[in-house]
Design a protein around this motif. Sequence first.
Motif, mmCIF file in Angstrom:
data_model
loop_
_atom_site.group_PDB
_atom_site.id
_atom_site.type_symbol
_atom_site.label_atom_id
_atom_site.label_comp_id
_atom_site.label_asym_id
_atom_site.label_seq_id
_atom_site.Cartn_x
_atom_site.Cartn_y
_atom_site.Cartn_z
ATOM 1 N N UNK A 1 -29.479 -14.313 -25.651
ATOM 2 C CA UNK A 1 -28.321 -15.116 -26.081
ATOM 3 C C UNK A 1 -27.139 -14.234 -26.473
ATOM 4 N N UNK A 2 -26.758 -13.429 -25.523
ATOM 5 C CA UNK A 2 -25.598 -12.570 -25.735
ATOM 6 C C UNK A 2 -24.343 -13.429 -25.773
ATOM 7 N N UNK A 3 -23.306 -12.878 -26.369
ATOM 8 C CA UNK A 3 -22.058 -13.636 -26.491
ATOM 9 C C UNK A 3 -21.551 -14.117 -25.142
ATOM 10 N N UNK A 4 -21.631 -13.246 -24.145
ATOM 11 C CA UNK A 4 -21.095 -13.612 -22.832
ATOM 12 C C UNK A 4 -21.833 -14.840 -22.291
ATOM 13 N N UNK A 5 -23.151 -14.799 -22.402
ATOM 14 C CA UNK A 5 -23.929 -15.886 -21.822
ATOM 15 C C UNK A 5 -23.685 -17.184 -22.608
ATOM 16 N N UNK A 6 -23.705 -17.073 -23.914
ATOM 17 C CA UNK A 6 -23.526 -18.276 -24.740
ATOM 18 C C UNK A 6 -22.124 -18.847 -24.552
ATOM 19 N N UNK A 7 -21.166 -17.960 -24.421
ATOM 20 C CA UNK A 7 -19.803 -18.416 -24.192
ATOM 21 C C UNK A 7 -19.714 -19.176 -22.873
ATOM 22 N N UNK A 8 -20.411 -18.689 -21.864
ATOM 23 C CA UNK A 8 -20.389 -19.366 -20.567
ATOM 24 C C UNK A 8 -21.070 -20.732 -20.647
ATOM 25 N N UNK A 9 -22.121 -20.815 -21.444
ATOM 26 C CA UNK A 9 -22.826 -22.104 -21.554
ATOM 27 C C UNK A 9 -22.004 -23.106 -22.355
ATOM 28 N N UNK A 10 -21.501 -22.668 -23.506
ATOM 29 C CA UNK A 10 -20.891 -23.616 -24.443
ATOM 30 C C UNK A 10 -19.417 -23.853 -24.162
ATOM 31 N N UNK A 11 -18.791 -22.919 -23.429
ATOM 32 C CA UNK A 11 -17.356 -23.050 -23.217
ATOM 33 C C UNK A 11 -16.532 -22.623 -24.417
ATOM 34 N N UNK A 12 -17.164 -22.001 -25.383
ATOM 35 C CA UNK A 12 -16.435 -21.522 -26.564
ATOM 36 C C UNK A 12 -16.198 -20.024 -26.381
ATOM 37 N N UNK B 1 -15.998 -16.156 -26.752
ATOM 38 C CA UNK B 1 -16.912 -15.249 -27.431
ATOM 39 C C UNK B 1 -16.395 -14.835 -28.800
ATOM 40 N N UNK B 2 -15.100 -14.591 -28.882
ATOM 41 C CA UNK B 2 -14.589 -14.133 -30.183
ATOM 42 C C UNK B 2 -14.666 -15.241 -31.235
ATOM 43 N N UNK B 3 -14.552 -16.487 -30.774
ATOM 44 C CA UNK B 3 -14.694 -17.601 -31.726
ATOM 45 C C UNK B 3 -16.126 -17.670 -32.234
ATOM 46 N N UNK B 4 -17.066 -17.528 -31.313
ATOM 47 C CA UNK B 4 -18.473 -17.576 -31.722
ATOM 48 C C UNK B 4 -18.760 -16.449 -32.716
ATOM 49 N N UNK B 5 -18.247 -15.269 -32.399
ATOM 50 C CA UNK B 5 -18.480 -14.122 -33.276
ATOM 51 C C UNK B 5 -17.860 -14.356 -34.653
ATOM 52 N N UNK B 6 -16.658 -14.904 -34.648
ATOM 53 C CA UNK B 6 -15.994 -15.151 -35.939
ATOM 54 C C UNK B 6 -16.766 -16.186 -36.749
ATOM 55 N N UNK B 7 -17.168 -17.282 -36.082
ATOM 56 C CA UNK B 7 -17.925 -18.324 -36.793
ATOM 57 C C UNK B 7 -19.207 -17.746 -37.372
ATOM 58 N N UNK B 8 -19.882 -16.916 -36.569
ATOM 59 C CA UNK B 8 -21.138 -16.321 -37.038
ATOM 60 C C UNK B 8 -20.877 -15.439 -38.257
ATOM 61 N N UNK B 9 -19.822 -14.654 -38.175
ATOM 62 C CA UNK B 9 -19.491 -13.778 -39.291
ATOM 63 C C UNK B 9 -19.153 -14.569 -40.542
#
Lengths: 228, 804
Positions: free
Chosen positions: B336-347, B349-357
Amino acid sequence: MPRWGMVIDLDKCFACQSCTVACRMENNTPVAGPDQAGKGRAILWNEVLPFIEGEYPRLVATMIPRPCMHCDYPPCTKVCPVRATYKNEEGIVVVDYNRCIGCRMCTVACPYGVRYFNWFPPEWPEELKQHLNPDPEVAPRPKGVVEKCSFCIQRLHKARQKADAEGRAFMATDYIPACVQTCTGHARYFGDLDDPTSLVHQLAHSPRAFRLLEELGTEPKVYYLKQG
Amino acid sequence: MPDNLDLKKPSDSSVTRRDFIKIGATAAGVGAALWAGSRLQKGSGVSSGPAGGAAIAAQSMEESLVRTACAMCPAGCGLEVRVVGGKAVKVEGNAIHPLNQGVCCLKGQASLEVLYSPERIRNPWRQLGARGSGDWEEISWDEAIDLVVEKLVALRQAGKPHSLALVHGELRGEMRGLVNRFMQVYGSPNTISTSSLGEQSVRLASYLTQGVNGLPVYDLNNASYVMAFGGNLLESSRHVISYLGSLAFMRRGRPQRGKLVAVHPRLSLTGIKADEWVPIRPGTYGALALGMANVIINSNLYDQDFVRDFTFGFEDFEDAAGNLHKGFKSLVLERYTLERVSAITGIAGETIARLAGEFATNRPAVAMLPTEPGELGSGNSLYSAMAIHSLNALVGSIDAPGGVLVQRYPTLAEWPEISLDGTALTGLGQPRIDGAGQADIPLALSALQQLPDRILHGEPYPVEVLLLLNANPVYDLPQGGRTAQALLQVPFVVSFASTLDESAAHADLILPASTFLEVWGDDFMEGTGYAGVTLRRPVVETLHNTRDPGDVLLALAKHVGGGLAEALPWKSYWELVRYRLSAIDTDWEIFESNGNWSEMVYFNASPGSAAWNRVVGRDRRLSPKDGRYDFFSRELYSLLANPRDEDCLPHFELPATLEDVGEFAQEYPFLLVSQALITQSQHWQGVVPTLQEAYGLQSHARWTSWVEMNPQAAEALGLEENEVVWIESQFGRVQAPVRFYPGLWPNAVFLPAGLGHSSRVKWGRGSPEALVVGVNPNVLVHMQSELLSGQAAFNPTRVKIYKA
C-alpha cells in the motif's frame, strides 16, 4: 426593558434544520405540500440557506440559518401602510395579523427574505390539526396576511406569566425561542443584548461576530459567529 | 378522549379576514380571542383569556410535560413532550438526558406528524382478496391474534417450527431479548435482522480485530483529530445527536480545538461542516486507511509501546508449528505505497501523507466507521472496516480518552430459565433460511438479501409463516421485484407496520403497531460508552386500535402456550421491562420522573489491567483472550480453512464494478452513491410532511427525489439543470430531475435514500389526493452477499444517465 437578540455560532451549527422544524411545530406554520412548496411557498420562518461556491474539488460551503433579524432599523416596518408590522418596545418585530392588509410591501422591503405571505388559508389534514400549538399568539394565520419569526413571542408572554405566578421578577434567562432550545449543536444563544453581563452581549462583541448585510444599516439583532 | 382541543379549522372559509378584524386588538389579543371564540362556537365551554395572555386553562386545557424516549432513528434520545388537553403539541429534548442534553433534532420535532399521521392503520387488517390486492377487512384484535396463533400452533404440531421466520429492523431495549427468546423457545433459528444492509461488517470488524462483538463508540468529546469515513456522521449515524453535541464541544467548548476530516465521494453535511472534506473514489475507504497506515509506519509515527505490548500481528511472526507469517507492517509497506493508494482512491499522494501525519501526531485521534446502509457496501466492506479500525490501534486509541470506546450495558434481572422441548430443539437444529453463518458467509449474523431467492427456491426448506417487525424488505431490497414475489409465495405473512408500507401491502394480516409516543417501554442508551436506560411512556392515550408489538408477541406466546408461555410469563411488555430493570439499583420514582438512568461516567480501561480484558478480546471464541488487538486476526485464522496470511489481515481489493475501464464501465459510466440524509426517518416508512419540506437542503429539493451530478459530467451529456433524466442500471431505472452539484466525485451520481414511498393523503393545496414522493434508489441495485461477512454488497452500482 430588555433588547432581545440572538447569536448563532456557525462553527457549532451543523445545518441539521432542527431549528426549521422546531419553529414550524411551535408556530403552526402549515404544511405546504408538493404543489405549493414547488412554487416556493412553503412557510418556514427559520430556513437554513445553503451557499455553495467554487468548483470541484475546491468548494466553500456556508450554511446560514436565517430567522428574522429583528432589525433595530427594520425596513419592513417603514413601508407598512397600515402599521400592521412594527417593532415593539423590546425590539421584537411583530405583525398584527388583524391590521395586515396583505399588500406585501414589507416582504419586498425586507432584505433578508424572512417574510412569508399566506396566499391561501392554511391547510392540514384533519388529523394533523391535533398537534397544533394552542397558544393564542400562534393561532393559524388566515389567507392574505404576512407572517414571520416573532422570536416565539408567545414564550415570552408565558415566561412573564410564570414569573408573576411564582411571585418573582422576570429574568431574561426565563425565555428562549424554540429554535434556541432545540439547537442540536448548542449553536444558538439568546438574551438581552443591552445587558453587558449577558452571554449574547459578550458574544455579539466577539471578534468573530458579524451580521448579514450590515452595510444596509438595518442593525440586525441576530449576530453570527464566523466558522473556523 | 375528550375532543376539547378542536382547534379552529384554518382551512374553513367561514373564518374570513373580516372576522379577524371584527375581533381585533393587539396581535396576541386577536389570537387569544379568536382561539377561544372558535372553541366557544364548538360549545366546549372554554372561556377566553385576557389580551396578550394564554387562553386560560379550564381543566380541559391542562398542560403537562411528559418525558419519554424517541424512536425516530437509532440514536435513542430522551424527549420531553408538551401535552395540552390530552394532545401532544410540541416535542423538546429532555434536558437531563445524557445523549441529547435538552436538544432535539428535526425528526424528533416532526414526530408529532407521525403520531397524528392520517396514514396510520387504525385496526388490525386482514387481506380478503389476493395478496397485494389491497382488499382489506378490519378485524378485532382477538380475531387477529387467533389467526396467528392457529398458524403457529399448527406449525409446531407439524414439527416444522423452523418454517417460521421473523424479519426485524432496529429493535430497541428489551425488544431484542423478547424477540430472540420468542423465536428460540418456539423453535426457529430464523430471526433475520436488517443488519446485513447496514452495520454488520462494522460489528464483525470490531469482533475480528478488537475481539468485541459490538459497534464501536467514539469519544469525540476528548478527541483532537477525528476522521470520519463516510458521509453520515452528522446526518444519520447511529449516535448522531450525541456526536453533534460532542463536535460542538470539540470546537468551541474546550481550550484546544479538534479537527474534523470527512472522507466521502459527496460533499454531504458532514463534509460541509467538517474542517476538511476529502473527496474519494467511491468504495475505496479501505485503501485510503492502508495508505495512511503505510505513511504512519514508514515514518515511525505509530504508538510503538502500545503496538508492541497490546497488539498481535504487527510484525511478521512465527507460529507454534514454526511457520512464518506475514504481519500488518510488511503487508502495508509492501502493498500500500502512496503511489498505489493514490491511484486507487484518486486522492493525491501528498494529501494522503499529510492526513496520515496529522492523524498520527494530533492525538488522541480517532478513525470512525460508518454504519448506515450503502456506506460500506462495496463488496470489500469487512476488510475495509478492519483497515480503518486498525488506524485506531496504530495510534493507541483503543479504549483511550478521545478514542474508541466499548459501549457498556447495565446488568439486568436474569431472564427466567427456559426449557426447550423436542419440537423446539428439532427446529433450532435446522440451518437458517437466509444462509447466514453457512457456506460462503460463515461470519454473517443475518443475510436478509439472500432471503427472497431462498424463499422462491424453497431453500433449504419452505417458509410457512413470515413475521415482519419494523422491517420493510420490499422497499429496502426490491431485488428486481423478487422480494415482493417471495412474500407472495409465503403462505402466511404478518406485518406489524403502522402504515401500509410496501411490505405490509403484501401481507395477509397487519397487526398495527402503536407509535412510540403511545406506549410504555425502554431503550438502551448507546453512544455515551457508559451504561444507561431510557424509559418510554405514553404521552397521549393510544389514538387508534393499535398495540405495541411487544404486547402482541407476549399475547401470542400466551396463546400458543406450553414452553413459550412459560418462557414469557409477563402480561405486558411494560411488565417485562419493569422486571428486567428491577436489578438496576436506583430509586424507581426518580428513574421514572427523570425518564432515564445511567452510570454517568465512562472509565477507560488501562491497557493490561483486569478491566482491559473487557474491551479487548472479550468476545473471542476461537482465539486467545490475551488483551491484544489483532492486526492479524487470529479469529479469522482459526475459522478459515487453509487461510493465506492476507486473508487474516486488513487488505484492499478493488471490486470489479469500480473499474472505470472496459465495456461494462463504458455502458454504465457512473457510480451511484446513495446516502441517508438527516431529513430521513429510517424508522417510519411513510411520509412525514414537514421532513419532506426540508428534504434536500443543498439542492433545494422538496417533496421529490433528485439526482446530483458533477456539473462537468452533466454538461458533457448536454444536460440542463432540473432536466428530468433516467437513471438506469442493469436492474432497473428511475426518473428524477438533475441537480448540478459541484461537491461530487466526477463520475459519481447521488440519489437520496428514503424516498419513493406512496402516500394516500392530499398534502396541501393543489396537490393530488395520493402520490408517490420521489423514487426509491434501491430499485437500481441488486444486493449480493459479500464473502465472509454476508454484508449486502451493492454500492456503488454502475448506472447510466440519459434524457427522459
